[in-house]
Design an enzyme around this catalytic site. Structure first.
Site, PDB file in Angstrom:
ATOM      1  CB  SER A 139      82.893  86.354   0.750  1.00 35.49           C
ATOM      2  OG  SER A 139      82.865  87.286   2.126  1.00 35.49           O
ATOM      3  CE  LYS A 148      81.455  85.203   5.150  1.00 38.18           C
ATOM      4  NZ  LYS A 148      81.811  85.184   3.845  1.00 38.18           N
TER       5      LYS A 148
END
Length: 220
Positions: free
Chosen positions: A83, A126
């Protein structure tokens, strides 16, 4: 062990005629001098063992204290998944500062590790795109903060999804994966509470070709 000295009993004295060529001295020399010498070797050996044991215990305690202190400041993590491609890769090892947001404030572009809001037993990585008090939305892949499109200063995998407007509370941030179309992040589950943030990624240390400080860009 302390050596105990016991008194030596001498035999009862007798009088005998002295014969020519016969010594009249009492044979005290039969008693060995070593029989009356303290056993300092055993005591020294015991003291040496005690010193070694004390040093070992002190070393173990000091090691544990240092380990615990280090763990309260930094923690290492291994990237699991895609990701954050193309900037962070599966299997990459990172060092995270756990004091970063206790001593300072989050900034756009910071890469953070946090407990996944829907399952706090899992840790995610993230990038911050929205800060407390911001309004964030995504329009066909374009991040818009407080009504202004945000210039993308890092390489990301582009997306074309859109989201509604998210108003961040005083203790919330908005995070996205760099691999925008293949990331579970704020665009799908909403704002991230700051109390779930473990810390800020500060260093990549493995593999060797990825070694270096992790510095956020001026924007996201």
């Amino acid at each position: 062990m302390d050596t105990q000295l016991q008194p030596v009993a001498e035999p009862e004295s007798t009088l005998e005629p002295v014969q020519a060529g016969t010594s009249s001295e009492y044979p005290e020399s039969n008693t060995s001098q070593s029989d009356l010498t303290p056993d300092t070797g055993s005591e020294s050996s015991a003291s040496h063992r005690k010193a070694l044991l004390r040093e070992l215990v002190e070393t173990i305690v000091l090691t544990l204290v240092i380990f615990l202190l280090v763990r309260t400041v930094v923690q290492n993590f291994r990237v699991d998944g895609m990701s954050m491609e193309p900037n962070f890769h599966n299997g990459q090892f990172l060092l995270v500062s756990k004091l970063a947001y206790r001593l300072g404030e989050p900034n756009p572009g910071d890469v953070v590790v946090f407990h996944y809001p829907r399952d706090p037993s899992r840790d995610f990585i993230k990038r911050i795109v929205g800060l407390p008090g911001d309004t964030v939305e995504i329009r066909s892949g374009q991040v818009v903060v407080d009504g202004q499109p945000v210039e993308n200063l890092i390489e990301t995998v582009p997306s074309n999804y859109s989201t509604g407007l998210t108003e961040l509370g005083p203790d919330e941030i908005f995070v996205l994966g760099d691999n925008r179309p293949n990331s579970s992040d704020s665009h799908s589950w909403g704002a991230l509470p700051m109390d779930l943030v473990v810390g800020k990624v500060i260093l990549s240390y493995w593999p060797p070709e990825s070694w270096g400080l992790v510095k956020p860009p001026d924007g996201t």
